[in-house]
Design a protein around this motif. Sequence first.
Motif, PDB file in Angstrom:
ATOM      1  N   ASN A  48      -0.730  20.833  -6.578  1.00 33.88           N
ATOM      2  CA  ASN A  48      -0.690  20.996  -5.128  1.00 33.88           C
ATOM      3  C   ASN A  48       0.248  20.001  -4.450  1.00 33.88           C
ATOM      4  OD1 ASN A  48      -2.524  23.109  -4.082  1.00 33.88           O
ATOM      5  ND2 ASN A  48      -4.050  22.004  -5.290  1.00 33.88           N
ATOM      6  N   ASN A  92      -2.449  10.948   0.589  1.00 31.35           N
ATOM      7  CA  ASN A  92      -2.440  12.027   1.583  1.00 31.35           C
ATOM      8  C   ASN A  92      -3.735  12.824   1.621  1.00 31.35           C
ATOM      9  OD1 ASN A  92      -2.126  13.887  -0.542  1.00 31.35           O
ATOM     10  ND2 ASN A  92       0.048  14.203  -0.141  1.00 31.35           N
ATOM     11  N   LEU A  93      -4.592  12.674   0.604  1.00 32.96           N
ATOM     12  CA  LEU A  93      -5.902  13.318   0.656  1.00 32.96           C
ATOM     13  C   LEU A  93      -6.875  12.569   1.567  1.00 32.96           C
ATOM     14  CD1 LEU A  93      -6.586  14.559  -2.986  1.00 32.96           C
ATOM     15  CD2 LEU A  93      -6.118  15.922  -0.947  1.00 32.96           C
ATOM     16  N   LYS A  94      -6.538  11.322   1.892  1.00 30.64           N
ATOM     17  CA  LYS A  94      -7.394  10.548   2.787  1.00 30.64           C
ATOM     18  C   LYS A  94      -7.239  10.998   4.236  1.00 30.64           C
ATOM     19  CE  LYS A  94      -7.510   6.556  -0.210  1.00 30.64           C
ATOM     20  NZ  LYS A  94      -7.079   5.195  -0.466  1.00 30.64           N
ATOM     21  N   TRP A 113      -4.984  19.546 -10.697  1.00 30.11           N
ATOM     22  CA  TRP A 113      -5.065  20.249  -9.420  1.00 30.11           C
ATOM     23  C   TRP A 113      -4.278  19.504  -8.347  1.00 30.11           C
ATOM     24  CZ3 TRP A 113      -7.481  18.634  -4.845  1.00 30.11           C
ATOM     25  CH2 TRP A 113      -7.645  19.608  -3.873  1.00 30.11           C
ATOM     26  N   MET A 114      -4.435  18.176  -8.304  1.00 28.93           N
ATOM     27  CA  MET A 114      -3.691  17.366  -7.331  1.00 28.93           C
ATOM     28  C   MET A 114      -2.190  17.463  -7.577  1.00 28.93           C
ATOM     29  SD  MET A 114      -6.051  13.950  -6.889  1.00 28.93           S
ATOM     30  CE  MET A 114      -4.757  13.095  -5.998  1.00 28.93           C
ATOM     31  N   ARG A 115      -1.775  17.337  -8.821  1.00 25.52           N
ATOM     32  CA  ARG A 115      -0.346  17.397  -9.148  1.00 25.52           C
ATOM     33  C   ARG A 115       0.241  18.751  -8.791  1.00 25.52           C
ATOM     34  NH1 ARG A 115       1.755  19.459 -13.349  1.00 25.52           N
ATOM     35  NH2 ARG A 115      -0.082  19.302 -14.663  1.00 25.52           N
ATOM     36  N   PHE A 124      -0.487  16.814  -4.125  1.00 33.99           N
ATOM     37  CA  PHE A 124      -1.330  15.867  -3.413  1.00 33.99           C
ATOM     38  C   PHE A 124      -1.264  14.494  -4.080  1.00 33.99           C
ATOM     39  CE2 PHE A 124      -4.425  19.560  -2.398  1.00 33.99           C
ATOM     40  CZ  PHE A 124      -3.678  19.921  -1.281  1.00 33.99           C
ATOM     41  N   THR A 125      -1.461  13.477  -3.260  1.00 31.13           N
ATOM     42  CA  THR A 125      -1.652  12.120  -3.758  1.00 31.13           C
ATOM     43  C   THR A 125      -2.988  11.619  -3.208  1.00 31.13           C
ATOM     44  OG1 THR A 125      -0.575  11.083  -1.855  1.00 31.13           O
ATOM     45  CG2 THR A 125       0.847  11.680  -3.735  1.00 31.13           C
ATOM     46  N   GLU A 126      -3.491  10.544  -3.784  1.00 29.16           N
ATOM     47  CA  GLU A 126      -4.720   9.941  -3.274  1.00 29.16           C
ATOM     48  C   GLU A 126      -4.550   9.587  -1.794  1.00 29.16           C
ATOM     49  OE1 GLU A 126      -7.682   9.396  -4.696  1.00 29.16           O
ATOM     50  OE2 GLU A 126      -7.157  10.087  -6.704  1.00 29.16           O
TER      51      GLU A 126
END
Length: 139
Positions: free
Chosen positions: A43, A49-51, A39-41, A45-47
């Motif tokens: 989208n 930028n999710l912060k 799901w992260m890949r 997303f990285t750890e």
Amino acid sequence: MDLSNVVANLNYWAILVAALSTLVLGSIWYSPFLFGKTWMRLNGFTEENLKGGLPMPVIFGTSFFVYLLAAISLAMFLGTSATLSFGIFAGVMIAVFWISTAKLNNVLFERQKFSLFLINAGYDLVCYIIMGAIIGGWQ
């Protein structure tokens, strides 16, 4: 249909548990053990930028609130004489023919990845099956 009668006879404990079940399922579904990494890949997303963005209590609180509204609506749709099997059936119908069709339209027009649609629509399907089972089966 007498709306005041329907509201007065809702099983609010079942509604609360049904709404809470979506958070439990989401913590498993989107965990690294199931679909979280994919799901992260998908989208982008990285750890890191999710912060950023909204604080997690706001995200989880809002998510719970909207699923609480969904559970109330589902309970009103099922009515007071619902059964476990009808709750599951209604959950499948709602997830597949209302939610997933709307999401698929977004996927098509926004040119999103179909595999991301499958992850998110799968979550909705399981959520509504569980919510329908809880609300329909809890007499």
